[in-house]
Scaffold this active site. Structure first.
Site, PDB file in Angstrom:
ATOM      1  N   ASP A 203       7.804 -75.755 -42.906  1.00  7.39           N
ATOM      2  CA  ASP A 203       6.996 -75.931 -41.774  1.00  7.39           C
ATOM      3  C   ASP A 203       7.915 -75.089 -40.740  1.00  7.39           C
ATOM      4  OD1 ASP A 203       4.760 -76.377 -40.378  1.00  7.39           O
ATOM      5  OD2 ASP A 203       5.978 -78.069 -39.092  1.00  7.39           O
ATOM      6  N   MET A 284       0.879 -80.028 -34.612  1.00  9.77           N
ATOM      7  CA  MET A 284       0.347 -78.899 -33.937  1.00  9.77           C
ATOM      8  C   MET A 284       1.107 -77.711 -34.175  1.00  9.77           C
ATOM      9  SD  MET A 284      -2.407 -80.164 -32.261  1.00  9.77           S
ATOM     10  CE  MET A 284      -2.687 -78.973 -31.211  1.00  9.77           C
ATOM     11  N   ARG A 285       2.142 -77.583 -34.797  1.00  9.21           N
ATOM     12  CA  ARG A 285       2.946 -76.373 -34.850  1.00  9.21           C
ATOM     13  C   ARG A 285       2.207 -75.138 -35.203  1.00  9.21           C
ATOM     14  NH1 ARG A 285       7.272 -78.117 -37.196  1.00  9.21           N
ATOM     15  NH2 ARG A 285       8.326 -78.248 -35.593  1.00  9.21           N
ATOM     16  N   ALA A 286       1.200 -75.356 -36.177  1.00 11.96           N
ATOM     17  CA  ALA A 286       0.593 -74.358 -36.814  1.00 11.96           C
ATOM     18  C   ALA A 286      -0.379 -73.594 -35.676  1.00 11.96           C
ATOM     19  CB  ALA A 286      -0.406 -74.714 -37.752  1.00 11.96           C
TER      20      ALA A 286
END
Length: 707
Positions: A203, A284-286
């Protein structure tokens, strides 16, 4: 590779980035990170020999130079120096301009090589923080490149995760700590056949791309032609591509300058959020990475507004590795679903003014539309120009993740095992492969005793990390200091050494390092019975489900795995020992059944595989998992030969577990006999489940309450 280096130390010119043939997705992902380092780096997945490393190393020559404070080992920026820099305060030091560094992290690097080394002896005796910077300090404001990142040791992965999350590296040794800034562009390459990455590290990469060798003869010819020309005269080859390199470098600079002016409208933001929600990515990183990538795509195309085509391309680069659910699913996106989501949340807003946009974009792109896709620098396009040519976008069948094995439907008749006399190898006795039942959480199977293998999560071992169990004199460089043992060793000699101040007079012989106990990863070798006695559809599905569950457990415990199957007249090494449980699951899914049961051949093949692996890595202890009903019918004197093979494995101290797959009201107990010959343990399929004991307790308690 045994040492680390930066590209600035090598006098041989790098292979030019613009001379790389094909691989449009890879080059685009690297260029977007050059335009906007905030995208978060690139993970390059692909088979060996596809120029992954060549393209990554060529990127550093395109990155703009950086200003640093003269004499600072940590590359502090003159405009905003790190207030906690170990070399600070800097005052008004001279400003130097240097090329962007690309630092390579070897797979076998030590912790001190990565984060830096602190001189504990001077810290204790003089109170001085004598610190030698590591690779994280060298990579600050540059590129940190990890080849074969999936083979990196767990403790190094943890350090990378911490540095990537905080933008700083902390080195602590028994209360003495040093901190320095460590913000870098993380680029990794890997061959999926050698194992997968931990989800936490996966990730951290902003984008991911899949690369494979071209199947077009003309393109392969061009690859060979250029590589031979470079090897014959690196300087001359680089000079021939200098103009293209300068043009591409200029376009990167122009895109960087345009980037702050790019507007990410509400319509594009809604499409980004809807896409991430539709593909059920975690966290929420995506969303943030997609937003940064779409903005960089717009700047790269020379636009100040983000269009739907930018959002689509950003999704193809930023989401595939984030929607994984287990190690058996390959990264990928359903492009039909992606287009449907973008259309649903973009039609009302009119983001591109086109009711039927081309999903792949118009012709042209960053490579100038050359026939080989990689010979020329990208050309500036108009506001509607796509950043990729149509042929650069992989087809849907290449993007979609394979579906996990589904549980077979219940058969309409009773279990009918195949006759033992059925022939093998495509004859009538061979049964087609059946699917596996759903995997489950298994109980931990471990190797007895205390090992010294690589860090993992299965068996007890002496490791560099874990709980402290004692102290010893260091062998070579000092590892983890055992403070109390060191003080106890130095205390009796203070008067003789003339101690007069507050500091403790410490000698090298006084130092003690901590002995720690943790867990190691093992080599789990599966020996699976695929004979006719196991061929009943319902039973074989359950057996495959059990092995699939054990494969998943091996992935989580950082083991290497191997797979041997036996049926008919012999045994086959279906999967040589590897770290890729995904490959193991694929072999298992395709496993046919039928024929006699050459149990001895399977055990003897296991003995040979373990012998070879013991020579390759003597510290990694094996665990043999035999999945069978215990019958032996193949070859002369099958039972006697199977017993001899089992005793041979037992004599070498191989830890063994027999998973008893015998079914039916009448049980012969042959698997238990095999376990005794192996001096191992026998468990049934039901006992393999981690919740089997607790479920039994609940059942007994429920029966008592009912009574």
């Amino acid at each position: 590779m045994t040492t680390a280096h930066t590209t600035t130390h090598d006098t041989t010119p790098q292979y030019p980035f613009t001379a790389v043939v094909g691989m449009d997705d890879l080059r685009l992902a690297l260029l977007l990170n050059a335009v906007s380092p905030a995208v978060g780096g690139v993970l390059v997945r692909g088979e060996k020999g596809t120029a992954k490393s060549t393209a990554v190393r060529a990127l550093s020559a395109l990155m703009p130079a950086v200003d640093v404070i003269g004499g600072c080992r940590f590359a502090c920026a003159p405009a905003a120096p790190d207030p906690g820099c170990p070399d600070g305060p800097h005052g008004t030091g001279a400003v130097e301009e240097r090329p962007t560094r690309m630092v390579e992290l070897p797979v076998g690097a030590s912790e001190d090589r990565l984060v830096g080394a602190l001189d504990i002896e001077r810290a204790l005796s003089e109170g001085v923080k004598a610190f030698e910077p590591g690779l994280l300090a060298d990579a600050h404001r540059g590129i940190l490149y990890v080849d074969e990142v999936n083979l990196l040791h767990d403790h190094l992965v943890d350090l990378l995760l911490d540095a990537a999350a905080m933008g700083a590296s902390y080195v602590e040794r028994e209360g003495v700590s040093v901190r320095h800034a460590a913000r870098f562009l993380l680029v990794g390459t890997m061959n999926p056949e050698e194992g997968e990455l931990r989800p936490q590290l996966l990730d951290r990469f902003g984008l991911t791309v899949e690369v494979a060798a071209s199947r077009e003869p003309e393109q392969r010819v061009e690859v060979v032609r250029r590589r031979l020309a470079y090897d014959a005269d690196p300087a001359g080859f680089a000079a021939r591509w200098a103009a293209e390199e300068d043009a591409l470098r200029g376009r990167i600079t122009a895109a960087r300058e345009l980037l702050p002016a790019v507007t990410l409208g509400d319509a594009a933001l809604r499409q980004i959020a809807a896409t991430c929600a539709a593909f059920e990515v975690d966290g929420m990183r995506a969303d943030i990475v997609m937003a940064r990538t779409a903005t960089a795509l717009a700047a790269w195309a020379g636009r100040t507004d983000v269009l739907e085509e930018d959002v689509r391309q950003a999704a193809l680069l930023a989401l595939p590795h984030r929607r994984r659910r287990n190690p058996f699913d390959a990264p990928g996106l359903d492009e039909d679903k992606l287009d449907q989501t973008l259309e649903e949340f973009g039609a009302d807003e009119g983001t591109d003014g086109d009711d039927d946009p081309e999903p792949d974009g118009p012709d042209g792109g960053p490579d100038g539309g050359g026939p080989d896709g990689g010979g020329h620098p990208p050309q500036d396009g108009g506001p509607e120009e796509s950043p990729l040519p149509p042929e650069a976008v992989p087809h849907q069948q290449d993007r979609e993740a394979p579906q996990p094995p589904q549980a077979p439907e219940k058969p309409g008749q009773a279990e009918q095992p195949e006759p033992e006399s059925a022939p093998q190898g495509g004859a009538a006795g061979e049964k087609a492969a059946v699917g596996a039942t759903e995997p489950f959480k298994t109980r931990r199977l471990d190797v007895p005793g205390l090992g010294e293998g690589a860090d993992g999560r299965r068996s007890r071992a002496r490791t560099a990390h874990g709980r402290t169990t004692g102290a010893r004199r260091p062998h070579g460089a000092l590892g983890k200091l055992h403070l109390s043992a060191t003080v106890q060793a130095a205390a009796p000699h203070q008067r003789a050494r003339g101690r007069s101040g507050r500091g403790l007079v410490v000698r090298r012989d006084d130092l003690r390092e901590a002995v720690r106990e943790g867990r190691e990863g093992n080599l789990v070798l599966f020996v699976v019975d695929a004979s006719g006695s196991m061929a009943a559809r319902k039973r074989m599905s359950a057996v495959k489900g059990a092995v699939l569950s054990l494969l998943l457990d091996a992935y989580q415990r950082r083991d290497k795995i191997g797979l041997i199957t036996f049926r008919g007249t012999g045994a086959e090494l279906a999967l040589p020992p590897t770290s890729s449980v995904e490959a193991g699951a694929a072999r298992l899914e395709q496993l046919p059944t039928g024929g006699r049961t050459p149990l001895s051949e399977g055990l003897l093949r296991a003995h040979e595989v373990l012998r070879v692996e013991r020579m390759r890595d003597a510290s990694r202890r094996p665990l043999l998992v035999v999945v069978t009903d215990g019958r032996a019918t193949g070859g002369p004197e099958p039972v006697v030969r199977a017993g001899r093979a089992a005793r041979l494995l037992a004599a070498e101290g191989t830890a063994s577990v027999v998973v008893d797959c015998e079914a039916g009201p009448v049980r012969l107990g042959l698997a238990g006999e095999l376990a005794r010959e192996l001096q191992g343990t026998a468990i049934t399929l039901d006992e393999l489940r981690a919740d089997s004991v607790s479920a039994l307790v609940r059942t007994v308690q429920g029966n008592r309450k009912a009574a």
